[in-house]
Scaffold this motif. Structure first.
Motif, PDB file in Angstrom:
ATOM      1  N   VAL A  72      -1.274   6.024   5.884  1.00 17.11           N
ATOM      2  CA  VAL A  72      -1.512   4.896   4.976  1.00 17.11           C
ATOM      3  C   VAL A  72      -1.014   3.597   5.605  1.00 17.11           C
ATOM      4  O   VAL A  72      -1.685   2.553   5.522  1.00 17.11           O
ATOM      5  N   ASN A 111       0.816  -1.212   0.000  1.00 16.16           N
ATOM      6  CA  ASN A 111       0.000   0.000   0.000  1.00 16.16           C
ATOM      7  C   ASN A 111       0.850   1.263   0.000  1.00 16.16           C
ATOM      8  O   ASN A 111       0.541   2.214  -0.715  1.00 16.16           O
ATOM      9  N   CYS A 112       1.910   1.272   0.786  1.00 19.69           N
ATOM     10  CA  CYS A 112       2.777   2.456   0.822  1.00 19.69           C
ATOM     11  C   CYS A 112       3.438   2.683  -0.543  1.00 19.69           C
ATOM     12  O   CYS A 112       3.485   3.808  -1.033  1.00 19.69           O
ATOM     13  N   ASN A 126      -6.285   4.831   0.223  1.00 19.11           N
ATOM     14  CA  ASN A 126      -4.877   5.179   0.412  1.00 19.11           C
ATOM     15  C   ASN A 126      -4.320   5.930  -0.803  1.00 19.11           C
ATOM     16  O   ASN A 126      -3.520   6.857  -0.653  1.00 19.11           O
ATOM     17  N   MET A 160      -2.808   9.793  -0.651  1.00 14.53           N
ATOM     18  CA  MET A 160      -1.503  10.188  -1.172  1.00 14.53           C
ATOM     19  C   MET A 160      -1.643  11.213  -2.282  1.00 14.53           C
ATOM     20  O   MET A 160      -0.824  12.148  -2.384  1.00 14.53           O
ATOM     21  N   ALA A 180       0.314   3.007  -3.388  1.00 11.61           N
ATOM     22  CA  ALA A 180      -0.467   4.225  -3.214  1.00 11.61           C
ATOM     23  C   ALA A 180       0.389   5.471  -3.457  1.00 11.61           C
ATOM     24  O   ALA A 180      -0.099   6.470  -4.002  1.00 11.61           O
ATOM     25  N   THR A 230       1.358  11.589   5.865  1.00  9.51           N
ATOM     26  CA  THR A 230       0.318  10.842   5.154  1.00  9.51           C
ATOM     27  C   THR A 230       0.750   9.404   4.902  1.00  9.51           C
ATOM     28  O   THR A 230      -0.076   8.481   4.937  1.00  9.51           O
TER      29      THR A 230
END
Length: 259
Positions: A181, A69-70, A136, A140, A73, A177
């Motif tokens: 996330v 996801n990091c 997410n 971002m 996203a 942010t």
């Protein structure tokens, strides 16, 4: 009052998990402080089910979800916020519409997809549907959109390409942010119950939420064990938030440029 309503149930579960079998948990008025605190309920949970194996499976799923996801996203959010390409608005709208689709309406299609990919009954199948969440991506995107364009324009003049602008300028400016996330991804993967229950069939691959369900069924007559299992499940979330809270609250002021 809001704090009592929010924290009260957790403190009650913690208190119940520390009470011995000889202590009444249904006293009136309720007693939050155990007379004879014990950790025996936690060891009893581990004796009944392989809770630490389940926790390890959940940790693998949650950490993988955080990474995907990091990374995903961030890349998608930067592209939607800073790059110019045909269909950018349509792509943003697609992510917004994805938030309106309930999981229950697509879960059969998800199960069919992982079965066709021969991923059924694997932890990869548990991670795959939530590997990049629409929320997410939008978080971002908004964080990158709030960054001043002048900073990147200066980098372009200095000869920086898109990847260098993303990794050296944009990404370090949105750590808050990114922490949000990470927390959302970890919580979503760690707390997920329905999808792992459907896609996993071997007990040795169960995640913690699925494995602890046995405490609510067979051993529902002992609320101390159920409370201990609940505390085991929620403890990593508290630890994660404590570790990332500094970055979490920084997310409110994302986009500021430090000189």
């Amino acid at each position: 009052m809001v704090l009592v309503i929010t924290i009260g149930p957790f403190l009650w579960q913690l208190s119940t998990s520390l009470k011995s079998t000889g202590e009444d948990i249904h006293t009136s008025p309720p007693r939050f402080v155990p007379r004879d605190p014990t950790l025996g309920n936690y060891s009893a949970v581990a004796d009944i089910i392989p809770v630490w194996d389940y926790a390890l499976n959940s940790l693998k799923v949650a950490l993988t979800s955080v990474v995907t996801n990091c990374v995903g996203a961030s890349l998608a959010g930067y592209a939607l916020a800073r790059l110019r390409f045909r269909g950018r608005r349509a792509a943003t709208l697609a992510f917004v519409l994805a938030l309106l689709v309930p999981l229950e309406s697509i879960i059969i299609a998800q199960f069919t997809m992982v079965r066709e990919l021969d991923l059924h009954n694997t932890l990869i199948a548990v991670v795959l549907p939530g590997s990049v969440g629409a929320l997410n991506v939008l978080l971002m995107r908004n964080a990158f959109a709030n960054l001043p364009y002048e900073v990147e324009e200066a980098a372009v003049i200095d000869g920086a390409n898109v990847w260098q602008r993303f990794t050296r300028i944009a990404l370090p400016s949105v750590k808050g942010t990114l922490a949000v996330v990470a927390i959302f991804a970890f919580m979503g993967a760690w707390d997920d119950f329905l999808w792992p229950l459907i896609v996993l069939s071997d007990s040795d691959k169960f995640t913690l939420t699925v494995g602890l369900n046995y405490l609510h069924g067979t051993f529902a007559g002992n609320p101390r064990l159920v409370a201990a299992g609940a505390i085991i499940a929620v403890a990593p979330l508290i630890v994660l938030f404590v570790c990332l809270q500094r970055y979490f609250f920084r997310g409110v002021g994302e986009g500021a440029v430090k000189g």
